[in-house]
Design a protein around this motif. Sequence first.
Motif, PDB file in Angstrom:
ATOM      1  N   THR A 389     -19.971  67.718  -2.959  1.00  0.00           N
ATOM      2  CA  THR A 389     -19.413  66.561  -1.716  1.00  0.00           C
ATOM      3  C   THR A 389     -19.465  67.475  -0.508  1.00  0.00           C
ATOM      4  OG1 THR A 389     -18.048  65.834  -3.237  1.00  0.00           O
ATOM      5  CG2 THR A 389     -17.372  65.448  -0.894  1.00  0.00           C
ATOM      6  N   ASP A 390     -20.078  66.827   0.685  1.00  0.00           N
ATOM      7  CA  ASP A 390     -20.104  67.359   1.780  1.00  0.00           C
ATOM      8  C   ASP A 390     -18.672  67.578   2.224  1.00  0.00           C
ATOM      9  OD1 ASP A 390     -23.047  67.519   1.949  1.00  0.00           O
ATOM     10  OD2 ASP A 390     -23.159  65.432   3.026  1.00  0.00           O
ATOM     11  N   ASP A 391     -18.603  68.613   3.004  1.00  0.00           N
ATOM     12  CA  ASP A 391     -17.391  69.141   3.592  1.00  0.00           C
ATOM     13  C   ASP A 391     -16.537  67.837   4.396  1.00  0.00           C
ATOM     14  OD1 ASP A 391     -17.819  71.654   2.628  1.00  0.00           O
ATOM     15  OD2 ASP A 391     -18.480  72.454   4.400  1.00  0.00           O
ATOM     16  N   ALA A 392     -17.274  67.219   5.315  1.00  0.00           N
ATOM     17  CA  ALA A 392     -16.669  66.276   6.112  1.00  0.00           C
ATOM     18  C   ALA A 392     -16.519  64.908   4.904  1.00  0.00           C
ATOM     19  CB  ALA A 392     -17.669  65.646   7.028  1.00  0.00           C
ATOM     20  N   ASP A 393     -17.023  64.978   4.077  1.00  0.00           N
ATOM     21  CA  ASP A 393     -16.604  63.665   3.161  1.00  0.00           C
ATOM     22  C   ASP A 393     -15.582  63.830   2.020  1.00  0.00           C
ATOM     23  OD1 ASP A 393     -18.719  62.114   4.532  1.00  0.00           O
ATOM     24  OD2 ASP A 393     -20.326  62.891   2.955  1.00  0.00           O
ATOM     25  N   LEU A 394     -14.993  65.099   2.249  1.00  0.00           N
ATOM     26  CA  LEU A 394     -14.132  65.420   1.187  1.00  0.00           C
ATOM     27  C   LEU A 394     -12.801  64.615   1.336  1.00  0.00           C
ATOM     28  CD1 LEU A 394     -13.480  67.107  -1.659  1.00  0.00           C
ATOM     29  CD2 LEU A 394     -12.415  68.813  -0.036  1.00  0.00           C
ATOM     30  N   VAL A 395     -12.111  63.838   0.269  1.00  0.00           N
ATOM     31  CA  VAL A 395     -11.183  63.065   0.316  1.00  0.00           C
ATOM     32  C   VAL A 395     -10.107  63.833  -0.348  1.00  0.00           C
ATOM     33  CG1 VAL A 395      -9.979  61.010   0.078  1.00  0.00           C
ATOM     34  CG2 VAL A 395     -12.423  60.912   0.638  1.00  0.00           C
ATOM     35  N   ILE A 396      -8.812  64.143   0.470  1.00  0.00           N
ATOM     36  CA  ILE A 396      -7.804  64.575  -0.129  1.00  0.00           C
ATOM     37  C   ILE A 396      -6.754  63.609  -0.822  1.00  0.00           C
ATOM     38  CG2 ILE A 396      -5.673  65.808   0.216  1.00  0.00           C
ATOM     39  CD1 ILE A 396      -8.160  67.525   1.050  1.00  0.00           C
ATOM     40  N   THR A 455      -5.772  72.302  -2.766  1.00  0.00           N
ATOM     41  CA  THR A 455      -5.843  70.951  -2.356  1.00  0.00           C
ATOM     42  C   THR A 455      -6.959  70.926  -1.329  1.00  0.00           C
ATOM     43  OG1 THR A 455      -3.638  70.247  -2.807  1.00  0.00           O
ATOM     44  CG2 THR A 455      -4.705  69.110  -1.205  1.00  0.00           C
ATOM     45  N   ALA A 456      -7.130  71.790  -0.494  1.00  0.00           N
ATOM     46  CA  ALA A 456      -7.873  71.830   0.684  1.00  0.00           C
ATOM     47  C   ALA A 456      -9.608  72.160  -0.038  1.00  0.00           C
ATOM     48  CB  ALA A 456      -7.499  73.140   1.559  1.00  0.00           C
ATOM     49  N   VAL A 457      -9.621  72.835  -0.936  1.00  0.00           N
ATOM     50  CA  VAL A 457     -10.862  73.165  -1.400  1.00  0.00           C
ATOM     51  C   VAL A 457     -11.446  72.094  -2.242  1.00  0.00           C
ATOM     52  CG1 VAL A 457     -12.187  74.609  -3.139  1.00  0.00           C
ATOM     53  CG2 VAL A 457     -10.773  75.746  -1.276  1.00  0.00           C
ATOM     54  N   VAL A 462      -5.146  69.359  -9.212  1.00  0.00           N
ATOM     55  CA  VAL A 462      -5.525  70.110 -10.306  1.00  0.00           C
ATOM     56  C   VAL A 462      -7.201  70.558 -10.199  1.00  0.00           C
ATOM     57  CG1 VAL A 462      -6.000  70.527 -12.749  1.00  0.00           C
ATOM     58  CG2 VAL A 462      -3.868  69.374 -11.776  1.00  0.00           C
ATOM     59  N   SER A 463      -7.352  71.677 -10.113  1.00  0.00           N
ATOM     60  CA  SER A 463      -8.901  72.150  -9.793  1.00  0.00           C
ATOM     61  C   SER A 463      -9.178  73.214 -10.768  1.00  0.00           C
ATOM     62  CB  SER A 463      -9.161  72.378  -8.396  1.00  0.00           C
ATOM     63  OG  SER A 463      -8.673  73.824  -8.149  1.00  0.00           O
ATOM     64  N   PRO A 464     -10.586  73.536 -10.937  1.00  0.00           N
ATOM     65  CA  PRO A 464     -10.935  74.810 -11.648  1.00  0.00           C
ATOM     66  C   PRO A 464     -10.297  75.843 -10.928  1.00  0.00           C
ATOM     67  CG  PRO A 464     -12.806  73.326 -11.286  1.00  0.00           C
ATOM     68  CD  PRO A 464     -11.903  72.857 -10.394  1.00  0.00           C
ATOM     69  N   PRO A 465     -10.645  77.072 -11.641  1.00  0.00           N
ATOM     70  CA  PRO A 465      -9.814  78.261 -10.745  1.00  0.00           C
ATOM     71  C   PRO A 465     -10.376  78.508  -9.503  1.00  0.00           C
ATOM     72  CG  PRO A 465     -10.790  78.776 -13.157  1.00  0.00           C
ATOM     73  CD  PRO A 465     -11.218  77.428 -12.913  1.00  0.00           C
ATOM     74  N   LEU A 466      -9.114  78.712  -8.515  1.00  0.00           N
ATOM     75  CA  LEU A 466      -9.269  78.291  -7.192  1.00  0.00           C
ATOM     76  C   LEU A 466     -10.486  79.567  -6.407  1.00  0.00           C
ATOM     77  CD1 LEU A 466      -8.424  77.525  -4.440  1.00  0.00           C
ATOM     78  CD2 LEU A 466      -6.447  79.138  -4.455  1.00  0.00           C
ATOM     79  N   ARG A 483      -9.505  74.808   6.967  1.00  0.00           N
ATOM     80  CA  ARG A 483      -9.261  74.313   8.589  1.00  0.00           C
ATOM     81  C   ARG A 483      -8.995  72.763   8.557  1.00  0.00           C
ATOM     82  NH1 ARG A 483     -13.526  78.318   9.787  1.00  0.00           N
ATOM     83  NH2 ARG A 483     -12.117  80.198  10.708  1.00  0.00           N
ATOM     84  N   SER A 484      -9.925  72.047   8.005  1.00  0.00           N
ATOM     85  CA  SER A 484      -9.744  70.492   7.922  1.00  0.00           C
ATOM     86  C   SER A 484      -8.553  69.986   7.442  1.00  0.00           C
ATOM     87  CB  SER A 484     -10.717  69.983   7.178  1.00  0.00           C
ATOM     88  OG  SER A 484     -10.481  68.676   7.176  1.00  0.00           O
ATOM     89  N   LEU A 485      -8.184  70.718   6.293  1.00  0.00           N
ATOM     90  CA  LEU A 485      -6.632  70.010   5.883  1.00  0.00           C
ATOM     91  C   LEU A 485      -5.388  70.635   6.867  1.00  0.00           C
ATOM     92  CD1 LEU A 485      -4.729  69.095   3.832  1.00  0.00           C
ATOM     93  CD2 LEU A 485      -4.734  70.928   2.618  1.00  0.00           C
TER      94      LEU A 485
END
Length: 489
Positions: A389-396, A455-457, A462-466, A483-485
């Motif tokens: 996912t492009d950084d700008a398109d990531l949805v929290i 969450t930011a990344v 829940v995500s794979p190992p940070l 920075r976006s979050l």
Amino acid sequence: MPDTPPARTRVAPSPTGDPHVGTAYQALFDLAWARRTGGQFVLRIEDTDQSRLVPGSAEQIHETLAWLGLSPDESPEVGGPYGPYRQSERLDTYRPYVEQLLEQGHAYRCWCTSERLARMRADQEAAKAEVTGYDRLCLGKTAEEREQLPGFQPDPVVRMLIPDDAPLTFPDLISGELSAPRPDDQVILKADGFPTYHLAVVVDDHLMGITHVVRGQEWISSTPKHLLLHQWLGWDPPQLAHTPLIRNTDRSKLGKRKSPWAKLTWFRDQGYLPEALLNFLMLLGMPPVHEGDDVQTMDEFIAAFDWSKINPAGAVFDLKKLDWLNGHYIRSLTAEELTDRVVAHLVSAGEWATPEPARVEGLRAGVPLVQERLTLLSEALPKLQFLFTDDADLVIADDARAQLSEDAPAILDAAITALDELPDWTHDAIEAALRATLVDGLGVKPKLAFGPLRTAVSGSRVSPPLFESMEVLGRDSSLTRLRSLRASL
């Protein structure tokens, strides 16, 4: 097995829709016994019921059996000395045997319409008749004589003439001895000139030299008809093995209408590995080769195969056991092998039209992060979608944003500062810098410290190992997302 002559086994599905998992279950036994005795395993397509044929179904049968590693020695695709292996291409083969049975008095022509037969069955049911089935109105009559009676059609079928002393008990390799109810006068040749299953299967099994017939217990009631046909035609019948029915955990029948996992294609679509499904089918049929260990190979299954080990009581299709096995086999692959399997699944499922090199490399980098957490191949891409996912398109995600604490802005500020000038962008260096800054420096517990970063990344709770995820994602994307979050809080 030097004392056992080479066996010729066959699986003979009808191409009437998605291949049933029961086809693979039978093929497993067929192949195991053929290999155990040094014989041959045959695939025959039984397509005499033209009204029920589904285009593409025969091809699916070939593909799914090959996917499972249950490829036949002889088939419509492979060929062989006893072809053709598609019954619709063998129509001229059956007619002489029908004529022989008619001449011998073991069969007769029937001109009854379907409407008359329906009324006959309804009358028998209403009268609660002890003996049901065809009433033999046509027996002994010529076409001219029969035409004078109601319910006549000019194109007759041919029926077996079942004797009073029809054999109703027979030996079975799994259950020892079985019995079946007395059959009625079964149609063996339809009005369209196509044989019914019962005649075609007997003729083909004999002409193809089949020594062992493996089929489900639902065919027990048909066995007396088949034994009679063998007897009348002067042939020795093959040995029979009626396998137990496969049932759901609630003991209901495993049918394609209510249980999607009854379809063989479902397993491939869901992302199961063929070796896991094959292992699972082995366990449905027999106890584990190694006591206490459910994991086994086809070679081990063949070496240990014995009809006496099959439990005739029935098998329960427990998807939880299959999921466990699939997870085991996924974890036993190298990261390279697993990536290739995931790519093949994505292409097969239509999610990736073509495996673009850049995306494949991204997947190859991400797969080690989720391998230990995967149950199905289909889970890999969703778990790693943040990498594509492009950084700008990531949805929290809403639930991820909602669980952020009031300390999240300060945690993100400190993390950005700690990582901004980090010279070594490896997961070990990332972890060391963040622990020193957030846990030791701010005194925040690890779970609370790393939650906002996760969450930011990834955009999720829940995500794979940070730290490994940040290494794969790269410095620029990781900091952009942090920075976006932070800016949105």
